[in-house]
Design an enzyme around this catalytic site. Structure first.
Site, PDB file in Angstrom:
ATOM      1  N   HIS A 113       0.830  -1.207   0.000  1.00 42.68           N
ATOM      2  CA  HIS A 113       0.000   0.000   0.000  1.00 42.68           C
ATOM      3  C   HIS A 113       0.868   1.263   0.000  1.00 42.68           C
ATOM      4  O   HIS A 113       0.642   2.187  -0.776  1.00 42.68           O
ATOM      5  CB  HIS A 113      -0.925  -0.002   1.217  1.00 42.68           C
ATOM      6  CG  HIS A 113      -1.682   1.282   1.397  1.00 42.68           C
ATOM      7  ND1 HIS A 113      -2.694   1.674   0.541  1.00 42.68           N
ATOM      8  CD2 HIS A 113      -1.570   2.276   2.318  1.00 42.68           C
ATOM      9  CE1 HIS A 113      -3.178   2.847   0.944  1.00 42.68           C
ATOM     10  NE2 HIS A 113      -2.506   3.235   2.011  1.00 42.68           N
ATOM     11  N   LYS A 234      -9.655  12.343   6.656  1.00 43.57           N
ATOM     12  CA  LYS A 234      -9.880  11.054   7.308  1.00 43.57           C
ATOM     13  C   LYS A 234     -10.822  11.161   8.508  1.00 43.57           C
ATOM     14  O   LYS A 234     -11.438  10.171   8.892  1.00 43.57           O
ATOM     15  CB  LYS A 234      -8.547  10.509   7.851  1.00 43.57           C
ATOM     16  CG  LYS A 234      -7.447  10.384   6.844  1.00 43.57           C
ATOM     17  CD  LYS A 234      -7.531   9.061   6.134  1.00 43.57           C
ATOM     18  CE  LYS A 234      -6.235   8.775   5.392  1.00 43.57           C
ATOM     19  NZ  LYS A 234      -6.284   7.441   4.767  1.00 43.57           N
ATOM     20  N   THR A 325      -4.071   0.612   5.514  1.00 45.73           N
ATOM     21  CA  THR A 325      -4.664  -0.171   4.426  1.00 45.73           C
ATOM     22  C   THR A 325      -3.903  -1.463   4.204  1.00 45.73           C
ATOM     23  O   THR A 325      -2.673  -1.465   4.131  1.00 45.73           O
ATOM     24  CB  THR A 325      -4.623   0.640   3.121  1.00 45.73           C
ATOM     25  OG1 THR A 325      -5.231   1.891   3.360  1.00 45.73           O
ATOM     26  CG2 THR A 325      -5.342  -0.087   1.997  1.00 45.73           C
TER      27      THR A 325
HETATM   28 CA    CA Z   1      -5.699   4.400   6.982  1.00 49.38          CA
END
Ligand code: CA
Length: 393
Positions: A113, A234, A325
């Site tokens: 990621h 976020k 992730t």
């Molecule tokens: Ca994250």
């Protein structure tokens, strides 16, 4: 009295016994476990008032030996007939946020990621990983108060964004709304200020694991993240599953962590570093679009907790840190849509429609399973969320 029977193929057999918080017909929320599709009231089953509460925190705070004892007691009791009044069909209950989340940190522990995001966000750099990436688990402090339980609607965030081709920032609803498929780790017993948790002791502090979707507004994130990291891109919401799978249930799922080069500094080095063999699935409008493998994660949960406390920061019951992730090497194992669609340049077909990022009305469901004892599988419930239209912008 009833003996709860469960199919051998159930993801919620006696090897799992996750913890959650339920109510039925508007009753006060209380702690439960799940056996098959039956929810079991634990205060009623065990006669222990620590479970007659609206979160797991009081129980978690009682410590590792209590967790071991209670798990054995639940297994013993549920192997026999139990009073009908402690049993509820799963379909009849409302499931609540299981944990009163204290502090929340999100890591970035997948090499695949981090490499993919490096290529997308910093294409001018020859090395997609930043120079620190293989020396420490990178993380940032997120917003504990916006961690919501599965099923909560996700309002599309609005904010500032500036595409590379724009002269000035603009304000409006995010047009690059994304997911991040992760696992969250819940600290059951904390640690004192000035006393780091050694990597070998992490397991006695870690109560359990939850599915975690770190919803991410990529356009807001890309404009705001330099130099202090993610903030409003976020913090609008993160979804967790209502069931916390105890780490004690995941002993069969432990696997050696990937080899680390270079060798990490001594405070991050474990004698037998372990990861978890958890297979995730991400369904987008009902269609599975990716299967991220947790076993690929570079930094282990124990290393993340050791790093989190090595400066002397204290931890407390209910702290939650997420893995970042989960992406594997293949395209069909990438845990975020920005990777799956390569920054939106490679649209995917989802349930008969074309997608790059999330549209209003889209629903994403994370599920997962891991090996249990004797060939069984252990389920993690689901982390479900539907995108609602922006309220401002
Ligand atoms: Ca994250």
């Amino acid at each position: 009295m009833t003996v709860v029977t469960v199919s051998a193929h159930s993801l919620y057999g006696l090897d799992n016994l996750p913890y959650g918080v339920y109510s039925v017909d508007g009753s006060a929320p209380r702690v439960a476990t799940r056996l098959g599709d039956t929810v079991v009231d634990l205060a009623g089953l065990l006669g222990d008032e620590v479970f007659a509460r609206p979160s797991l925190n009081a129980f978690m705070g009682q410590g590792y030996e209590k967790w071991v004892r209670v798990r054995a007691e639940i297994r013993d009791r549920l192997a026999q007939a139990v009073p009908d009044e402690v049993l509820f069909p799963l379909a009849d209950v409302t499931l609540h946020l299981p944990v009163e989340v204290a502090d929340y940190v999100d890591f970035y522990a997948s090499e695949h990621h981090a490499s993919n995001l490096g290529r997308l966000f910093r294409p001018e750099n020859p090395d997609p990983l930043t120079p620190n990436w293989k020396h420490l688990p990178i993380g940032y402090h997120g917003r504990a108060g916006t961690i919501v339980v599965s099923g909560t609607g996700i309002v599309r965030p609005s904010g500032q964004r500036r595409a590379p081709s724009d002269d000035a920032p603009s304000f409006g609803p995010s047009t690059r709304l994304d997911i991040e498929a992760e696992l969250g780790f819940i600290v059951g017993t904390g640690s004192a200020l000035g006393e780091p948790i050694p990597v070998e002791e992490a397991e006695r502090h870690l109560f359990g694991v939850v599915l975690f979707n770190d919803w991410s507004a990529r356009d807001i994130q890309a404009w705001e993240y330099v130099p202090l990291g993610p903030n409003l891109g976020k913090s609008f919401a993160s979804t967790i599953a209502p069931w916390v799978v105890p780490l004690l249930a995941l002993q069969e799922a432990k696997v050696p962590a990937p080899q680390q080069h270079p060798q990490p500094l001594p405070y991050l080095a474990a004698e037998e570093p372990w990861g978890l063999d958890v297979d995730l699935e991400v369904a987008w409008n009902g269609e599975v679009v990716t299967r991220p493998p947790y076993r690929e994660m570079y930094w282990s949960p124990a290393q993340m907790l050791a790093h989190l406390t090595v400066n002397g920061a204290s931890t407390r019951t209910g702290d939650l840190f997420a893995s970042g992730t989960i992406s594997g090497p293949g395209k069909d194992t990438r845990g975020a849509f920005i990777e799956l669609t390569w920054g939106g340049t490679e649209p995917v077909h989802v349930a008969g429609e074309t997608r790059t990022f999330l549209e209003d009305g889209d629903e994403v469901v994370l599920t997962a399973s891991a090996p249990g004892a004797g060939g069984s599988r252990i389920g993690f419930g689901e982390a479900r969320g539907r995108i609602l239209p922006a309220t401002r912008g």
